[in-house]
Write a protein that holds these residues in place. Structure first.
Motif, PDB file in Angstrom:
ATOM      1  N   PRO A 288       0.815  -1.229   0.000  1.00 46.59           N
ATOM      2  CA  PRO A 288       0.000   0.000   0.000  1.00 46.59           C
ATOM      3  C   PRO A 288       0.844   1.273   0.000  1.00 46.59           C
ATOM      4  N   ARG A 289       2.025   1.260   0.603  1.00 43.02           N
ATOM      5  CA  ARG A 289       2.905   2.440   0.564  1.00 43.02           C
ATOM      6  C   ARG A 289       3.363   2.706  -0.866  1.00 43.02           C
ATOM      7  N   LEU A 290       3.585   1.655  -1.617  1.00 36.11           N
ATOM      8  CA  LEU A 290       3.955   1.815  -3.019  1.00 36.11           C
ATOM      9  C   LEU A 290       2.823   2.476  -3.803  1.00 36.11           C
ATOM     10  N   ARG A 291       1.600   2.061  -3.540  1.00 37.67           N
ATOM     11  CA  ARG A 291       0.456   2.679  -4.229  1.00 37.67           C
ATOM     12  C   ARG A 291       0.320   4.148  -3.828  1.00 37.67           C
ATOM     13  N   THR A 292       0.610   4.456  -2.577  1.00 38.14           N
ATOM     14  CA  THR A 292       0.565   5.851  -2.125  1.00 38.14           C
ATOM     15  C   THR A 292       1.599   6.694  -2.852  1.00 38.14           C
ATOM     16  N   ALA A 293       2.797   6.151  -3.020  1.00 41.14           N
ATOM     17  CA  ALA A 293       3.849   6.887  -3.725  1.00 41.14           C
ATOM     18  C   ALA A 293       3.457   7.139  -5.170  1.00 41.14           C
ATOM     19  N   GLU A 294       2.876   6.147  -5.829  1.00 44.71           N
ATOM     20  CA  GLU A 294       2.446   6.317  -7.215  1.00 44.71           C
ATOM     21  C   GLU A 294       1.383   7.418  -7.319  1.00 44.71           C
ATOM     22  N   ALA A 295       0.445   7.407  -6.389  1.00 45.30           N
ATOM     23  CA  ALA A 295      -0.618   8.421  -6.417  1.00 45.30           C
ATOM     24  C   ALA A 295      -0.060   9.806  -6.144  1.00 45.30           C
ATOM     25  N   ALA A 296       0.879   9.918  -5.227  1.00 42.90           N
ATOM     26  CA  ALA A 296       1.446  11.226  -4.893  1.00 42.90           C
ATOM     27  C   ALA A 296       2.204  11.809  -6.077  1.00 42.90           C
ATOM     28  N   LEU A 297       2.976  10.986  -6.762  1.00 39.27           N
ATOM     29  CA  LEU A 297       3.696  11.468  -7.930  1.00 39.27           C
ATOM     30  C   LEU A 297       2.733  11.905  -9.031  1.00 39.27           C
ATOM     31  N   ALA A 298       1.664  11.156  -9.223  1.00 36.36           N
ATOM     32  CA  ALA A 298       0.680  11.530 -10.237  1.00 36.36           C
ATOM     33  C   ALA A 298       0.023  12.852  -9.896  1.00 36.36           C
ATOM     34  N   ALA A 299      -0.196  13.115  -8.607  1.00 34.25           N
ATOM     35  CA  ALA A 299      -0.862  14.351  -8.192  1.00 34.25           C
ATOM     36  C   ALA A 299       0.009  15.570  -8.461  1.00 34.25           C
ATOM     37  N   VAL A 300       1.305  15.488  -8.148  1.00 37.38           N
ATOM     38  CA  VAL A 300       2.164  16.661  -8.339  1.00 37.38           C
ATOM     39  C   VAL A 300       2.564  16.829  -9.798  1.00 37.38           C
ATOM     40  N   ALA A 301       2.413  15.766 -10.600  1.00 35.11           N
ATOM     41  CA  ALA A 301       2.804  15.857 -12.006  1.00 35.11           C
ATOM     42  C   ALA A 301       2.002  16.925 -12.743  1.00 35.11           C
ATOM     43  N   ALA A 302       0.774  17.173 -12.274  1.00 42.48           N
ATOM     44  CA  ALA A 302      -0.074  18.175 -12.939  1.00 42.48           C
ATOM     45  C   ALA A 302       0.426  19.592 -12.708  1.00 42.48           C
ATOM     46  N   HIS A 303       1.270  19.821 -11.702  1.00 38.42           N
ATOM     47  CA  HIS A 303       1.702  21.168 -11.351  1.00 38.42           C
ATOM     48  C   HIS A 303       3.203  21.377 -11.540  1.00 38.42           C
ATOM     49  N   CYS A 304       3.939  20.311 -11.877  1.00 35.23           N
ATOM     50  CA  CYS A 304       5.392  20.411 -11.985  1.00 35.23           C
ATOM     51  C   CYS A 304       5.841  20.000 -13.376  1.00 35.23           C
ATOM     52  N   PRO A 305       6.912  20.561 -13.857  1.00 35.46           N
ATOM     53  CA  PRO A 305       7.443  20.137 -15.152  1.00 35.46           C
ATOM     54  C   PRO A 305       8.007  18.716 -15.059  1.00 35.46           C
ATOM     55  N   GLU A 306       8.118  18.098 -16.189  1.00 40.67           N
ATOM     56  CA  GLU A 306       8.592  16.715 -16.229  1.00 40.67           C
ATOM     57  C   GLU A 306       9.991  16.580 -15.644  1.00 40.67           C
ATOM     58  N   ALA A 307      10.839  17.584 -15.885  1.00 40.05           N
ATOM     59  CA  ALA A 307      12.207  17.520 -15.374  1.00 40.05           C
ATOM     60  C   ALA A 307      12.254  17.450 -13.855  1.00 40.05           C
ATOM     61  N   ALA A 308      11.269  18.079 -13.182  1.00 40.69           N
ATOM     62  CA  ALA A 308      11.264  18.062 -11.720  1.00 40.69           C
ATOM     63  C   ALA A 308      10.977  16.679 -11.168  1.00 40.69           C
ATOM     64  N   LEU A 309      10.265  15.853 -11.901  1.00 40.52           N
ATOM     65  CA  LEU A 309       9.923  14.499 -11.454  1.00 40.52           C
ATOM     66  C   LEU A 309      10.884  13.439 -11.987  1.00 40.52           C
TER      67      LEU A 309
END
Length: 600
Positions: free
Chosen positions: A380-401
């Motif tokens: 479940p922590r892995l799923r949380t990490a995936e969701a968190a990255l997807a959430a910030v991807a909408a506000h950050c450039p690709e290079a930041a991720l």
């Protein structure tokens, strides 16, 4: 291979002994052919053991010395050879010990302690790649050898040396041995020990026979001496040197610098892997048994990590400003190899005790249950990490991720490998195959450790991005206030926090891709962490640490990009160093023991 020596306490020669020594030498040569091979020349060591006692110095204490030598070899894999001779025939103790070591083909894990009983003189010969530093050899000499020899405790000197070398390799203090004073000069006559009731009458008779010849030739000898020899030379060399000076060393040419450089890099990578693996399994052992029980092994890891850090520091100095002098560069490379050897030996020395403490074979069933629970909690922590990255991807450039974009997928790969290994371990236990169960369980633990690291790195990156966004908004609001000095705003930004984040990101990437990451990236990372430790209150150090960490990460990513990952299902495990080339997992220990799970 050169062998730096340590020598202490060379007393002045006894006056007026040259003629007596010459006469005894001639007499012994005639009457005792075996005694003529005195220890004045580089010696042939006793082929039956590690003790060569030509003067009978040990007596009934020989067994105690052998036990000390056995302890050193059993725990540190170092062979200590000890020789007792009457004297070094006026030769420098360093030269005599090195020549004897060369003559007998002693290797990098062999140390020679040569003791001259006539004047309590001694020398230690150890190869530069023995794993001992010069300060360690000097400490053992000062605290464990010299005090015993001052009291004529010949056995105590050898016991002190063996226990002292064992202590420095374990990172423990060197202790002076229990002193038992002995005979002041057991080899004072220069002859091999034997029954004096036999050789004294023979010596007397031989002396009468030789007396006339000696008196007849005395005047002629004096004339030749005055004509042929300077005043400071001894015209009566007791024994000729059997091995010409430097000949044995010339037969073993120095390793070319390019090869030595490559060897130093390999040692750094291998030792770094050993320290990281040991720290990871130590984490599981601590969770299993508690911190007090595992404290000795934590100290061993810390000590090995310190030696490794010093080695990386030397490597960084070479990379920053390569020495033009070849001898200086060779010395630095040898020092790197020596410190790596020392770190590995400390971990190797603790591996057997670590196995006994963990009892992974005896406790396999319980450890399997613990590992399965850890795998379930990580999903479940892995799923949380995936969701968190997807959430910030909408506000950050690709290079930041980009630095963590692949972390969730790699964590999922490691987790899948762990699941397979746990299934194999459970099946092996059911079949009564304890060996296979242990191998599979240890591989699963390593995979879970890396999956946890990757997930934590992804979540930390998300926190850093959101935190940086909030701080940026605060700075912009502050800048809108004309009453604030812009320089104060800049000073409020924390360069140390940035350095910590960059160093952590590089550290996690190297740790989870160490099967592919080479020496340059690891060296830069070590230097970044060193600078980070010095960066409190020093923005310049923090900025330098940030730059170094980024460079380390870039080099590591380049190494991984060029890594030929196998197509089968163990590719990620090989990339992460979870399993070695033989598909067996490494475990706590140094270079000699970390692959022991697959040993017969």
């Amino acid at each position: 291979m050169t062998r730096p020596s340590t020598r202490c306490e060379r007393p002045a020669a006894r006056p007026g002994m040259a003629l007596v020594a010459a006469a005894l030498s001639a007499l012994c040569t005639l009457l005792f052919p075996t005694a003529s091979a005195r220890a004045d020349t580089p010696l042939d060591l006793d082929s039956g053991g590690r003790i060569t006692d030509t003067v009978g110095a040990l007596g009934h204490r020989r067994g105690q010395v052998e036990a000390a030598l056995d302890r050193l070899h059993a725990t540190q894999h170092v062979q200590l050879y000890v020789t007792y001779v009457h004297d070094f025939s006026g030769r420098n103790g360093h030269d005599w010990a090195d020549a004897t070591a060369d003559r007998n083909g002693l290797g990098p894990h062999d140390v020679l302690l040569a003791i001259s009983t006539s004047g309590r003189q001694y020398a230690v010969s150890a190869a530069e790649d023995s794993g001992f530093r010069q300060d360690q050899l000097s400490t053992v000499a000062a605290l464990a050898i010299s005090p015993a020899l001052k009291e004529h405790d010949w056995a105590g000197a050898a016991i002190g040396a063996a226990d002292g070398y064992r202590a420095v390799l374990r990172g423990e203090p060197v202790r002076t041995p229990l002193i038992k004073p002995g005979s002041s000069d057991p080899g004072g006559d220069g002859l091999l020990p034997g029954d004096r009731r036999l050789w004294v009458p023979l010596a007397g008779g031989g002396g009468l026979c030789l007396g006339g010849l000696y008196l007849a030739s005395r005047r002629a000898t004096r004339r030749r001496r005055a004509a042929d020899y300077p005043l400071d030379e001894d015209p009566y060399p007791l024994v000729a040197t059997a091995t010409p000076r430097g000949l044995a060393r010339m037969a073993q040419p120095l390793t070319p610098l390019t090869e030595l450089d490559a060897e130093a890099c390999r040692n750094l990578v291998d030792t770094d892997d050993a320290v990281r693996t040991s720290a990871e399994e130590l984490h599981f052992a601590t969770a299993q048994l508690g911190r007090p029980a595992t404290r000795p092994f934590a100290e061993a890891v810390d000590w090995a990590r310190s030696e490794l850090a010093d080695a990386f520091r030397l490597r960084q100095q070479l990379d920053d400003a390569p020495y033009e002098d070849e001898d200086a560069r060779r010395h630095a490379l040898d020092d790197i190899c020596s410190r790596c050897t020392s770190a590995n030996r400390r971990l190797d020395a603790e591996s057997a005790a670590f196995d006994r403490l963990r009892g992974i074979r005896a406790n396999a069933a319980a450890l399997l249950v613990r590992a399965e629970a850890a795998a379930r909690a990580l999903a479940p922590r892995l799923r949380t990490a995936e969701a968190a990255l997807a959430a910030v991807a909408a506000h950050c450039p690709e290079a930041a991720l980009a630095p963590v974009a692949r972390h969730p997928a790699e964590a999922r790969d490691r987790l899948a490998f762990a699941g397979t290994a746990l299934t194999e371990a459970r099946a092996a236990l059911a079949d009564g195959d304890a060996e296979q169960a242990v191998v599979s369980l240890r591989a699963a633990e390593a995979a879970l450790s890396q999956a946890r690291t990757l997930v934590a790195a992804a979540l930390r990156h998300v926190r850093e991005l959101t935190g940086a966004t909030a701080r940026l908004h605060a700075v912009l609001r502050t800048m809108a206030d004309a009453a604030r000095d812009p320089r104060e705003v800049i000073r409020a930004l924390d360069p140390l926090e940035a350095a910590r984040g960059e160093a952590a990101a590089a550290r996690d990437f190297v740790a989870t891709h160490r099967g592919a990451v080479g020496c340059p990236a690891r060296t830069l990372l070590a230097e970044a962490e060193r600078r980070l430790a010095l960066a409190r209150g020093d923005p310049a150090q923090a900025a330098h640490a940030t730059t170094l960490a980024r460079e380390a990460r870039t080099l590591a990513e380049h190494d991984v990009a060029g890594y030929d990952t196998p197509a089968h299902g163990v590719g990620g495990a090989l990339l992460g160093g979870i399993i070695l080339a033989g598909l067996l997992p490494p475990t706590f220990g140094g270079g000699s023991t970390r692959g022991r799970l697959g040993a017969p």
